[in-house]
Every structure is written in structure tokens, then in C-alpha cells.
Scaffold this active site. Structure first.
Site, mmCIF file in Angstrom:
data_model
loop_
_atom_site.group_PDB
_atom_site.id
_atom_site.type_symbol
_atom_site.label_atom_id
_atom_site.label_comp_id
_atom_site.label_asym_id
_atom_site.label_seq_id
_atom_site.Cartn_x
_atom_site.Cartn_y
_atom_site.Cartn_z
ATOM 1 N N SER A 53 -11.810 14.692 -12.362
ATOM 2 C CA SER A 53 -12.156 15.855 -11.554
ATOM 3 C C SER A 53 -13.457 16.480 -12.066
ATOM 4 O O SER A 53 -14.466 15.793 -12.163
ATOM 5 C CB SER A 53 -10.992 16.849 -11.561
ATOM 6 O OG SER A 53 -11.148 17.816 -10.547
ATOM 7 N N ASP A 180 -8.351 14.028 -5.777
ATOM 8 C CA ASP A 180 -8.507 14.317 -7.201
ATOM 9 C C ASP A 180 -7.642 13.432 -8.100
ATOM 10 O O ASP A 180 -6.430 13.328 -7.921
ATOM 11 C CB ASP A 180 -8.121 15.785 -7.410
ATOM 12 C CG ASP A 180 -8.610 16.356 -8.729
ATOM 13 O OD1 ASP A 180 -8.599 15.617 -9.725
ATOM 14 O OD2 ASP A 180 -8.994 17.527 -8.737
#
Length: 330
Positions: A53, A180
Site C-alpha cells: 500500500s 490494496d
């Protein structure tokens, strides 16, 4: 941690960077201060860099030779633009933010550079929704690895940071759908450890990991509150607790597999929950990030920053030489 001696066998050093949204300011500040103290690039001291991320964005930048100070400046400059105009009235039906500005910023930083352009091997997790399967993006540091190294770095950065609720999913290749990587590896230490042992052939006792979080403090929910919570209250609390549970699980497993002199975890216990998109709150993490680097520097210098890393680069170069004839003939 114990000091190294000239006669010690070479060690394989991994830098692992957690997810955490705009709280990546802490990570960038930590790495920027570390580079100031070493007077060089932190990428030169690691054989492998893994990041999820926001940590994936930072990992790719560092692995491409971008100074950590520039990464920190980028977060400070672009953060307010990326997290503006939230679609609050439509959050139950749409992501909170569009990703146009995030994609534009990533393109400005990485341009047309690919994963193979990194100076040190990388692993960047995302989660592929059409197959319901984790994806770990890598440069081609292993001979006959899946062809992911020619993927543009900005697309991988967008994929790994497309946090559900906050941003829409993205397409990297034909027919795929990525979100993500924090859904399964918000703390990517175990990915780095597995890569080192399985694909770089390193003995477990030769692997060292510097794991950097982005600050953590989930909402504390007593039983009387938890028993009454429904969908609306859990919508973000569940996501935060899931990420922290995964990160702490990876931490506990890693520290049990590696002795204390081969694993260092840097993180900041927050005084209260910091939303992933709260830029004003995240700005207060700049000094704690710098202070964490100053406090841990002597330990890092003896364990990770004692000499340039060579193992990861050597294998990356060997894989590239081996693959060149195949690519030429193809």
C-alpha cells in the site's frame, strides 16, 4: 543487536514497509532521516525491499533510487490533493475518493520506469479480485519468474494502494482487478522472509529484516459497545482492526523465526486512531518518524547499514543476463 565482524558470513538484508495510508509520512520521515545520517541511499544497504500500500509506493521509490527526502516532500505536497473532495454522501455506494489525482502523482514520480528498472529487487503485494488470489509483483530477479518485471511501476503502486472503501479497484493487465495488498499483507515482513529463503536460497539464520510500520492505534471497542455495533459502525473500524491484526500476526511470526539480533521492528503507538486519509493528523508524524530514526540509528548501523548489500543485486543481474537471450530470440 550484536555487532558484525569482518569474518562473519554475508547476510541477506530485507527492508519491509507497512501500509497505512497518508500515515506513510511517518515511514518517509524515518527513511529520510536515516539517509541523512548515513549520507547515502538506504536502498544500497538492502538486498530486497518489500512494501504494501503506502509502503509499496515508498518501497518502489526507494528501490528506483529516489531520495527518501523527495518521497517525504511528495507526501506533504500531494497528500491534501489526493484526499480532498470525499464523496461522503455516496460512501455506501461508491469509494470515498476518486483515484485520478493519485494516479497522476504516481505517473509524475515513476514515469515509464518498470519494476525491472529498480536498483534492488522488490516485492509489492496487491489482491486480485477476479481470481480471489494474492498477487506479489516482482522485478525479474529470479530466472524463469512470471513476467511481471516489465510492468510500469506507477501501475503497481496504484494497485497496491487501492484501499477498499477509500479508492476504486484498478486494472493492471487484461481482465484483472486489483485492490490494496494490505488485505493479506499489511506488514509484508513474511513476504520478504519467504522470498529470501525460497527464491534467493538464503539460510534462515542469514536473513535480517528491518520492518517499518506507519503508526498504529485502532479504535478501542469495549464489549458493551461491540455487542451493539452494526454495519455502519463497523465499516471502517473493521478494516482498521483487520490490518492491525494482520500486521501484528506477521510481526509475531517473524520475530519467532528470526532471533532478536536479526529482526528490528520500528513502529509508533499512536495516542488515538489516525484515519488513513487525515492529512492534518498525519503531518504530526514527521518529527516522530525522524526521532525514531535517530533513536535506532546505532542499532541499524551495526545490523543493516554497515556496508553496501550485494547478494540481491548480484542475483538480479544474473537473472537479467540469463533472460536476455530468450528475450532477444522472442
Amino acid at each position: 543487536m550484536s555487532k558484525r565482524h569482518a569474518a562473519d558470513p554475508p547476510v541477506f538484508r530485507v527492508l519491509a514497509l507497512d501500509g497505512g495510508g497518508i500515515r506513510g509520512i511517518f515511514t518517509a520521515s524515518f527513511l529520510s532521516t536515516t539517509e541523512q545520517l548515513t549520507r547515502g541511499r538506504i536502498a544500497d544497504y538492502f538486498d530486497l525491499i518489500v512494501g504494501t500500500s503506502t509502503g509499496g509506493i515508498i518501497a518502489l521509490a526507494i528501490a528506483l533510487g529516489i531520495p527518501a527526502r523527495r518521497v517525504l516532500d511528495l507526501y506533504i505536497d500531494a497528500g491534501p490533493r489526493i484526499f480532498r473532495h470525499p464523496c461522503r454522501a455516496r460512501m455506501l455506494l461508491r469509494p470515498k475518493y476518486r483515484n485520478d489525482e493519485l494516479a497522476r502523482v504516481l505517473w509524475q514520480v515513476f514515469g515509464d520506469r518498470t519494476l525491472n528498472d529498480t536498483i534492488v529487487p522488490v516485492c509489492i503485494p496487491s489482491y486480485e479480485l477476479t481470481s480471489s488470489y494474492p498477487r506479489i509483483w516482482k522485478d525479474d530477479h529470479v530466472v524463469d519468474s512470471p513476467d511481471g518485471g516489465r510492468t510500469p511501476a506507477w501501475q503497481v503502486a496504484l494497485a497496491t494502494s487501492s484501499a477498499p472503501i477509500y479508492f476504486p479497484g484498478v486494472t493492471v493487465g487484461h481482465g484483472d482487478s486489483h485492490v490494496d495488498g494490505g488485505l493479506y499483507a499489511n506488514n509484508p515482513s513474511l513476504i520478504g522472509l519467504t522470498e529470501a529463503v525460497r527464491y534467493f536460497g538464503q539460510p534462515l539464520d542469514q536473513v535480517r529484516i528491518l520492518s517499518v510500520g506507519a503508526g498504529e492505534r485502532a479504535e478501542r471497542i469495549p464489549f458493551e459497545q461491540a455487542r451493539r455495533m452494526g454495519v455502519w459502525h463497523w465499516k471502517t473500524a473493521l478494516y482498521e482492526h483487520m490490518l492491525i491484526a494482520q500486521a501484528r500476526s506477521a510481526h509475531e511470526i517473524t520475530r519467532r523465526l528470526l532471533s532478536p539480533d536479526r529482526y528490528l521492528r520500528i513502529n509508533l503507538p499512536l495516542e488515538h486512531p489516525y484515519p488513513f486519509d487525515d492529512f492534518d493528523a498525519a503531518k504530526t508524524l514527521i518529527e516522530p518518524g525522524a526521532q525514531s530514526a535517530r533513536s535506532a540509528f546505532l542499532e541499524m548501523r551495526s545490523t543493516f547499514l554497515f556496508a553496501p548489500a550485494t547478494i540481491g543485486r548480484a542475483q538480479k543481474a544474473a537473472a537479467a543476463r540469463s533472460a536476455s537471450p530468450k528475450r532477444a530470440s522472442g
